[in-house]
Design an enzyme around this catalytic site. Structure first.
Site, PDB file in Angstrom:
ATOM      1  N   ASN A 163      17.723 -19.607 -76.556  1.00 52.57           N
ATOM      2  CA  ASN A 163      18.257 -20.263 -77.595  1.00 52.57           C
ATOM      3  C   ASN A 163      16.742 -20.702 -78.388  1.00 52.57           C
ATOM      4  OD1 ASN A 163      17.351 -23.203 -77.080  1.00 52.57           O
ATOM      5  ND2 ASN A 163      18.748 -22.722 -75.131  1.00 52.57           N
TER       6      ASN A 163
ATOM      7  N   ASP B 258      24.134 -23.280 -71.186  1.00 56.20           N
ATOM      8  CA  ASP B 258      25.347 -23.697 -70.702  1.00 56.20           C
ATOM      9  C   ASP B 258      25.957 -22.708 -69.639  1.00 56.20           C
ATOM     10  OD1 ASP B 258      25.781 -26.261 -71.681  1.00 56.20           O
ATOM     11  OD2 ASP B 258      26.399 -25.187 -73.836  1.00 56.20           O
TER      12      ASP B 258
ATOM     13  N   LYS C  69      15.706  -2.688 -65.165  1.00 52.76           N
ATOM     14  CA  LYS C  69      16.037  -2.662 -66.771  1.00 52.76           C
ATOM     15  C   LYS C  69      17.415  -1.978 -66.900  1.00 52.76           C
ATOM     16  CE  LYS C  69      14.673  -1.383 -71.327  1.00 52.76           C
ATOM     17  NZ  LYS C  69      13.625  -0.556 -72.065  1.00 52.76           N
TER      18      LYS C  69
ATOM     19  N   ASP D  24      25.493 -29.170 -65.252  1.00 50.69           N
ATOM     20  CA  ASP D  24      25.096 -30.127 -66.157  1.00 50.69           C
ATOM     21  C   ASP D  24      23.968 -31.144 -65.489  1.00 50.69           C
ATOM     22  OD1 ASP D  24      24.895 -32.260 -68.396  1.00 50.69           O
ATOM     23  OD2 ASP D  24      26.407 -31.134 -69.141  1.00 50.69           O
ATOM     24  N   ILE D  25      22.873 -30.895 -66.003  1.00 52.39           N
ATOM     25  CA  ILE D  25      21.613 -31.681 -65.472  1.00 52.39           C
ATOM     26  C   ILE D  25      21.739 -33.124 -65.756  1.00 52.39           C
ATOM     27  CG2 ILE D  25      19.435 -32.002 -65.388  1.00 52.39           C
ATOM     28  CD1 ILE D  25      18.949 -28.963 -66.321  1.00 52.39           C
TER      29      ILE D  25
ATOM     30  N   LYS E 164      30.399 -36.534 -76.129  1.00 47.74           N
ATOM     31  CA  LYS E 164      29.554 -36.036 -74.959  1.00 47.74           C
ATOM     32  C   LYS E 164      29.026 -37.290 -74.277  1.00 47.74           C
ATOM     33  CE  LYS E 164      28.239 -31.517 -76.597  1.00 47.74           C
ATOM     34  NZ  LYS E 164      27.192 -30.918 -77.216  1.00 47.74           N
TER      35      LYS E 164
ATOM     36  N   LYS F 238      29.675 -37.641 -70.305  1.00 43.72           N
ATOM     37  CA  LYS F 238      28.453 -37.191 -69.561  1.00 43.72           C
ATOM     38  C   LYS F 238      28.110 -38.943 -68.842  1.00 43.72           C
ATOM     39  CE  LYS F 238      27.146 -33.054 -71.678  1.00 43.72           C
ATOM     40  NZ  LYS F 238      25.997 -32.102 -71.455  1.00 43.72           N
TER      41      LYS F 238
HETATM   42  O1  PMT Z   1      13.137 -28.148 -79.479  1.00 39.87           O
HETATM   43  P1  PMT Z   1      13.156 -28.375 -80.999  1.00 39.87           P
HETATM   44  O2  PMT Z   1      13.158 -26.709 -81.841  1.00 39.87           O
HETATM   45  O3  PMT Z   1      12.336 -29.343 -81.420  1.00 39.87           O
HETATM   46  O4  PMT Z   1      14.880 -28.920 -81.343  1.00 39.87           O
HETATM   47  C1  PMT Z   1      15.171 -29.869 -80.820  1.00 39.87           C
HETATM   48  C2  PMT Z   1      16.781 -29.719 -80.172  1.00 39.87           C
HETATM   49  C3  PMT Z   1      17.549 -29.527 -81.363  1.00 39.87           C
HETATM   50  C4  PMT Z   1      16.624 -28.730 -79.090  1.00 39.87           C
HETATM   51  C5  PMT Z   1      16.868 -31.224 -79.586  1.00 39.87           C
HETATM   52  O5  PMT Z   1      16.846 -32.284 -80.593  1.00 39.87           O
HETATM   53  C6  PMT Z   1      18.153 -31.341 -78.980  1.00 39.87           C
HETATM   54  O6  PMT Z   1      19.305 -31.488 -79.534  1.00 39.87           O
HETATM   55  N1  PMT Z   1      18.359 -31.193 -77.592  1.00 39.87           N
HETATM   56  C7  PMT Z   1      19.703 -30.790 -76.852  1.00 39.87           C
HETATM   57  C8  PMT Z   1      20.252 -29.514 -77.237  1.00 39.87           C
HETATM   58  C9  PMT Z   1      21.428 -29.235 -76.255  1.00 39.87           C
HETATM   59  O7  PMT Z   1      21.305 -28.858 -75.412  1.00 39.87           O
HETATM   60  O8  PMT Z   1      22.356 -30.039 -76.906  1.00 39.87           O
HETATM   61  P2  PMT Z   1      23.959 -29.920 -75.953  1.00 39.87           P
HETATM   62  O9  PMT Z   1      24.735 -30.740 -77.186  1.00 39.87           O
HETATM   63  O10 PMT Z   1      24.252 -28.612 -75.658  1.00 39.87           O
HETATM   64  O11 PMT Z   1      23.702 -30.848 -74.855  1.00 39.87           O
HETATM   65  C10 PMT Z   1      23.846 -31.911 -74.517  1.00 39.87           C
HETATM   66  C11 PMT Z   1      23.112 -32.673 -73.581  1.00 39.87           C
HETATM   67  O12 PMT Z   1      23.525 -32.319 -72.194  1.00 39.87           O
HETATM   68  C12 PMT Z   1      21.418 -32.471 -73.732  1.00 39.87           C
HETATM   69  O13 PMT Z   1      20.874 -33.578 -73.548  1.00 39.87           O
HETATM   70  C13 PMT Z   1      21.176 -31.379 -72.928  1.00 39.87           C
HETATM   71  O14 PMT Z   1      19.879 -31.511 -72.268  1.00 39.87           O
HETATM   72  C14 PMT Z   1      22.112 -31.592 -71.778  1.00 39.87           C
HETATM   73  N2  PMT Z   1      22.466 -30.283 -70.668  1.00 39.87           N
HETATM   74  C15 PMT Z   1      23.343 -29.328 -71.507  1.00 39.87           C
HETATM   75  C16 PMT Z   1      23.493 -28.605 -70.662  1.00 39.87           C
HETATM   76  C17 PMT Z   1      23.219 -28.456 -69.175  1.00 39.87           C
HETATM   77  N3  PMT Z   1      23.773 -27.393 -68.466  1.00 39.87           N
HETATM   78  N4  PMT Z   1      22.517 -29.299 -68.757  1.00 39.87           N
HETATM   79  C18 PMT Z   1      22.232 -30.413 -69.601  1.00 39.87           C
HETATM   80  O15 PMT Z   1      21.523 -31.322 -69.046  1.00 39.87           O
END
Ligand code: PMT
Length: 410
Positions: A215, A284, A294, A311-312, A342, A346
């Protein structure tokens, strides 16, 4: 009776810079508070400052002649400007105007105050104060970010009604709050002794040895947070996905690639942390199977079976006696709405919502805007350089973390 925090200022040598701006009149109250708590305060005014508050007033409250000119024979004979630069244990500039920040960012030494800032090894803190448009101007944001990278601390600005009739970020933080910050500075950081575990950047989920699902996260937001936590005295461990960023000074970094590696790195460390912040854009889903070799393009179409990653953030938040947990929510629409869902799903203490995929902010860019949500409240942090935003966010996290502790302990 003085609190422990207030006693921290007794005998401290504070050089208080005052630059031109309507907020300069509030500095009188700040000087009064500092002097009352036992600090030695030497006021240094820029030329513009005396348009808003008189040197005589500041001399009366500080009990010392105010310094203004770089080459002033009488003052130089008593304490030369280099001696004054060495004398200071802390330099606080309040208000710090846009023009002063620009001079400082460019290393000018064209008046007494900017010369002292350059010539002193003391920590330098600025309380910016200006019109909201000036604060949000990319030139000011760039200057703020340069200063932050050099270790200058920004105390504020606050957001709200402005003297010019506009509303927005740019108000000087109130004297009482600046005074408290100064107290905290001398008790070695609000988060001294606090252990922070932070994730940043993207994850890469391999399809075969040369391809992956990834991503757009650059890690900039997370690395800025790491820097801001260190500035408040925290011990910071940073679990970073694949990014091309330099590790901020004082941060312990662990590099990982996949979501599963990130999860393991977090689980290995989380038991000993007090605050966990999930800023990483964790994939995700991952391909169920990563090919050993490959994959050849023999077919017109191909399908990849994906499976969910754990989900960590949710796992950390569910830990009994777990850390204070802060998540992020990256959304392409209605960020606050989805972030709140969320937060509840969470079960995290706070969540920072940001809009991604828009014209500004979000992934990759140097600037961002956040809305921080917690049970019963929220704070809007308008578009700003990620370094500036990180300082604001970390200050709010520190306040809520402290409150949770106080509530638990009583
Ligand atoms: O890195 P940059 O280019 O500076 O950009 C910053 C950012 C946009 C990445 C940052 O500000 C941000 O929003 N980070 C979270 C991105 C994300 O994965 O968001 P989400 O809405 O998909 O996830 C929600 C939360 O769950 C997040 O805290 C994520 O770390 C956590 N998560 C998600 C999936 C997973 N399997 N485990 C997790 O812990």
């Amino acid at each position: 009776m003085q609190s422990d925090e207030n006693r921290a200022l007794a005998g401290r040598r504070i050089l208080l810079g005052v630059t031109g701006g309507i907020a300069a009149y509030k500095t009188v109250e700040l000087v009064r508070l500092l002097v009352k708590s036992g600090a030695e305060v030497q006021v240094v005014m820029s030329g513009g400052a005396s348009q808003f508050v008189t040197p005589m007033t500041l001399q009366a409250v500080s009990g010392r002649p105010v310094r203004q000119a770089l080459f002033d024979e009488a003052h130089e004979a008593a304490m030369g400007h280099i001696e004054l630069a060495r004398w200071a244990e802390l330099i606080l500039v309040a208000p710090a105007s846009a023009s002063f920040m620009a001079r400082l960012a460019n290393g000018f030494a064209d008046n007494l105050l900017s010369t002292l800032c350059l010539a002193s090894a003391a920590p330098l803190c600025l309380a910016p104060a200006m019109n909201q448009q000036m604060w949000q101007n990319p030139a000011t944001q760039e200057n703020a970010s340069r200063l932050l990278r050099r270790g200058v601390q920004l105390w504020g600005p606050a957001s709200g009604d402005q003297a010019c009739g506009e509303v927005g970020p740019g108000r000087m933080v109130e004297p009482e709050a600046l005074f408290q910050q100064a107290c905290r500075h001398f008790t070695s950081g609000v988060l001294a002794g606090v252990r922070v575990l932070l994730t940043a950047g993207p994850t890469r989920e391999p399809i075969d040895p040369v391809r992956f699902i990834g991503n757009r996260s650059s890690g900039k937001m997370g690395f800025a947070l790491a820097r801001a936590f260190v500035a408040l005295g925290a011990h910071v461990e940073l679990v970073a996905g694949p990014v091309v960023l330099v590790t901020p000074p004082g941060v312990e970094r662990v590099d990982v690639e996949t979501a599963r590696e990130m999860e393991q790195a977090v689980l290995d460390r989380v038991a000993s942390c007090d605050i966990f912040v999930g800023c990483a854009a964790v994939a995700d889903y991952r391909p169920e199977v990563a090919a050993d070799q490959k994959i050849k393009k023999d077919n017109e179409q191909m399908a990849i079976q994906l499976v969910r990653n754990n989900d960590i953030l949710a796992a950390v938040a569910a830990m009994p006696e777990g850390p204070f947990t802060v998540g992020f929510a990256a959304e392409t629409q209605s960020p606050e709405h989805y972030a709140e869902k969320k937060r509840l799903a969470k079960k995290v203490d706070m969540i920072a919502a940001n809009l991604v995929g828009a014209q500004s902010g979000g992934f990759e860019r140097d600037e961002n805007a956040l809305t921080l949500l917690w049970a019963g409240g929220q704070a809007v942090l308008p578009m700003a350089d990620k370094g500036v935003l990180a300082q604001q966010l970390v200050t709010l996290i520190a306040e809520h973390y402290e409150n949770r502790h106080t509530t638990k302990d009583t």
